[in-house]
Motif scaffolding. Sequence first.
Motif, PDB file in Angstrom:
ATOM      1  N   ASP A  77       0.809  -1.226   0.000  1.00 39.08           N
ATOM      2  CA  ASP A  77       0.000   0.000   0.000  1.00 39.08           C
ATOM      3  C   ASP A  77       0.836   1.268   0.000  1.00 39.08           C
ATOM      4  O   ASP A  77       0.373   2.326  -0.426  1.00 39.08           O
ATOM      5  CB  ASP A  77      -0.928   0.016   1.218  1.00 39.08           C
ATOM      6  N   HIS A  78       2.060   1.161   0.510  1.00 36.61           N
ATOM      7  CA  HIS A  78       2.900   2.342   0.639  1.00 36.61           C
ATOM      8  C   HIS A  78       4.284   2.069   0.058  1.00 36.61           C
ATOM      9  O   HIS A  78       4.728   0.922  -0.004  1.00 36.61           O
ATOM     10  CB  HIS A  78       3.019   2.763   2.110  1.00 36.61           C
ATOM     11  N   GLY A  79       4.925   3.135  -0.357  1.00 40.72           N
ATOM     12  CA  GLY A  79       6.242   2.981  -0.959  1.00 40.72           C
ATOM     13  C   GLY A  79       7.195   4.075  -0.532  1.00 40.72           C
ATOM     14  O   GLY A  79       6.784   5.132  -0.029  1.00 40.72           O
ATOM     15  N   LEU A  80       8.473   3.820  -0.738  1.00 40.90           N
ATOM     16  CA  LEU A  80       9.533   4.781  -0.461  1.00 40.90           C
ATOM     17  C   LEU A  80      10.439   4.857  -1.679  1.00 40.90           C
ATOM     18  O   LEU A  80      10.898   3.834  -2.184  1.00 40.90           O
ATOM     19  CB  LEU A  80      10.350   4.345   0.762  1.00 40.90           C
ATOM     20  N   VAL A  81      10.678   6.070  -2.167  1.00 39.79           N
ATOM     21  CA  VAL A  81      11.658   6.286  -3.221  1.00 39.79           C
ATOM     22  C   VAL A  81      12.724   7.218  -2.669  1.00 39.79           C
ATOM     23  O   VAL A  81      12.414   8.154  -1.924  1.00 39.79           O
ATOM     24  CB  VAL A  81      11.045   6.885  -4.507  1.00 39.79           C
ATOM     25  N   SER A  82      13.972   6.958  -3.017  1.00 44.26           N
ATOM     26  CA  SER A  82      15.061   7.765  -2.484  1.00 44.26           C
ATOM     27  C   SER A  82      16.281   7.613  -3.364  1.00 44.26           C
ATOM     28  O   SER A  82      16.406   6.640  -4.112  1.00 44.26           O
ATOM     29  CB  SER A  82      15.399   7.330  -1.051  1.00 44.26           C
ATOM     30  N   ASP A  83      17.155   8.587  -3.300  1.00 46.92           N
ATOM     31  CA  ASP A  83      18.449   8.436  -3.960  1.00 46.92           C
ATOM     32  C   ASP A  83      19.509   9.206  -3.185  1.00 46.92           C
ATOM     33  O   ASP A  83      19.201   9.980  -2.275  1.00 46.92           O
ATOM     34  CB  ASP A  83      18.396   8.828  -5.440  1.00 46.92           C
ATOM     35  N   ILE A  84      20.748   8.953  -3.540  1.00 47.68           N
ATOM     36  CA  ILE A  84      21.879   9.584  -2.866  1.00 47.68           C
ATOM     37  C   ILE A  84      22.159  10.928  -3.521  1.00 47.68           C
ATOM     38  O   ILE A  84      22.165  11.045  -4.748  1.00 47.68           O
ATOM     39  CB  ILE A  84      23.125   8.682  -2.930  1.00 47.68           C
ATOM     40  N   SER A  85      22.381  11.935  -2.722  1.00 42.61           N
ATOM     41  CA  SER A  85      22.645  13.272  -3.230  1.00 42.61           C
ATOM     42  C   SER A  85      23.989  13.322  -3.946  1.00 42.61           C
ATOM     43  O   SER A  85      25.030  13.004  -3.363  1.00 42.61           O
ATOM     44  CB  SER A  85      22.625  14.269  -2.068  1.00 42.61           C
ATOM     45  N   ARG A  86      23.964  13.672  -5.236  1.00 41.44           N
ATOM     46  CA  ARG A  86      25.187  13.815  -6.056  1.00 41.44           C
ATOM     47  C   ARG A  86      26.132  12.632  -5.834  1.00 41.44           C
ATOM     48  O   ARG A  86      27.278  12.791  -5.437  1.00 41.44           O
ATOM     49  CB  ARG A  86      25.888  15.131  -5.722  1.00 41.44           C
ATOM     50  N   PHE A  87      25.633  11.452  -6.107  1.00 43.04           N
ATOM     51  CA  PHE A  87      26.355  10.217  -5.801  1.00 43.04           C
ATOM     52  C   PHE A  87      27.776  10.228  -6.356  1.00 43.04           C
ATOM     53  O   PHE A  87      28.760  10.097  -5.629  1.00 43.04           O
ATOM     54  CB  PHE A  87      25.561   9.032  -6.349  1.00 43.04           C
ATOM     55  N   TYR A  88      27.915  10.405  -7.675  1.00 46.41           N
ATOM     56  CA  TYR A  88      29.256  10.391  -8.279  1.00 46.41           C
ATOM     57  C   TYR A  88      30.099  11.564  -7.784  1.00 46.41           C
ATOM     58  O   TYR A  88      31.297  11.422  -7.533  1.00 46.41           O
ATOM     59  CB  TYR A  88      29.154  10.460  -9.803  1.00 46.41           C
ATOM     60  N   GLY A  89      29.468  12.717  -7.667  1.00 42.38           N
ATOM     61  CA  GLY A  89      30.208  13.917  -7.305  1.00 42.38           C
ATOM     62  C   GLY A  89      30.711  13.951  -5.876  1.00 42.38           C
ATOM     63  O   GLY A  89      31.674  14.659  -5.564  1.00 42.38           O
ATOM     64  N   THR A  90      30.068  13.183  -4.976  1.00 42.07           N
ATOM     65  CA  THR A  90      30.466  13.206  -3.558  1.00 42.07           C
ATOM     66  C   THR A  90      31.027  11.880  -3.075  1.00 42.07           C
ATOM     67  O   THR A  90      31.363  11.755  -1.895  1.00 42.07           O
ATOM     68  CB  THR A  90      29.256  13.576  -2.674  1.00 42.07           C
TER      69      THR A  90
END
Length: 544
Positions: free
Chosen positions: A133-146
């Motif tokens: 019923d519920h979901g979470l989407v996320s990503d890493i901030s500036r993955f390659y750059g940091t």
Amino acid sequence: MKKTERLKILLEKGYFPEELPPPFNTILLAKYRASIIKNFPADTNQYPKTNNEIYSYPRIKHMRRNLAIPNPISQLHLSKLIADNWVEICKHLKTSKYSIDTLEIKSDGPRAISKPDFGLIALRTNEISANFDHGLVSDISRFYGTLYTHAVPWALHTKVWCKRNLNTVPYKSSLGACIDKAVRKGQDNQTIGIPVGPDTSRIVAEIVGVAIDHHVQNILHLDRSRAFRHVDDWYIGFDNAGNAEDAIANIAAACRTFELELNGEKTRTFNASSFVDSVWPTELREYKFQKKQKGQEKSLEHFFIKAFHYAKEYPTQNVLNYAVKRTQGLVIFEENWRGYETFLLKIARSNMTSIPSVVKILVSYNNDGYEIDKNRVVKLIEDLIRINGPVAHHAEVAWALFLAKALKLSLSEAAANVVSELESSVCALLALDLQQNGLFDVPLNTYLWQQSMNTNGLVSNMWLLAYEAEFKGWLQGTPRNFLSSHRYFGFLKSKKITFYDIKKNVTHIRSKKRWSSSTVSFKNSEAISKYFSWGATSSIVELD
């Protein structure tokens, strides 16, 4: 596959960013890899520090991505390190329970590492949305750059072991430490960030991503049916909103273990019923073009009107670039070319990410004998250079120059002056090539570029210009034998290795006669929508 074959593929297909115009390639570097390796020292300590060439590439909503063109001294060593230790790397990558990507070094694709399977990503997203019923989407901030380069040995050998054995022989000789050092050598010993563009960076990023997976698994104990990760993007299903909110803190903690942070703007929870596809991908993908001349003329107009409408309605998604690619496989009637060309030029002005696609179509039809309106095209080229040159938007200028080269169009003094002020090897080499063919009304002012024509230039961000311009005799270096006497580039010159093929343009481009999106297959509209919302590009021409 043997180590040497893996190295060949990484150098030939996984080195330069695919977003560069066709003349830029690394085919000869890959071909002569064995003799180069014999003449280059194996010890990283003996290599000089080098810098990447930065190539600014457009994304949607006026955003930019800085792609990197690494120096061949460092990139050769990093590629060999990965090729030689690919079995060990794969053992680590296969331990992930969540990664949706299976990285393989392949010889039969356009890149050494295949592009993401966006159809599979969309399928898994829909499956999870159907079961929770519920979901979470996320990503890493500036993955390659940091991404912290020291995180690579942490990922492969655990942070505890690395801290305990730091400065010891076992640590310094470990695969993780060697990759860490090789990456840093290619970016002036900087420890923060990895270059965007080479496939080696995709591998390095996945090494760290898999290690983050282990931490998430230890905390949340999720199974494959409810969670997956694609590079730095997470999608997880939950039975209630509270668990989804709690998971954010846990994933953030796993990222911080490797000195990374979640992207707060892109991390969110949602109700599965609200997660629906955009309308435009299905509409444009399924659009039927009429096969007769008059019908094709009307359907092209209707199609592009719809595309511009959806581009306004979905400003964060790359509708117009997709629309151009959707039409590239059509065989346009000559009577309809004027109208089709008009829409192409309009889209190129409206959406900078579409410029490479538009350029390739114009060149392909010119080769097929269609009557290109050279006056309109020259104005587009001049305008692109005038607008993008002063703000160092390299890709727009580079593709404009390539279009002039491919169509043999002369450019004005104003264009020459703007290009001469650009600190970009890519733009400089294309401009010098045009000058060699008499396609500038006045000579280029090469004073800025001349500053890189020396030994220091060969390890600077302008290494590509320093090597190619001297190799081809387009600019004079100081001293005059600086390239031949160089420990590394001198050997490349002796093997006649070039990174800019003046013949890789007009006579080697032909249009495809069927629609393709660079071997990317989409199972539904969400996959297309997400693919082009990232500003992705695809090849629409074949190179001999």
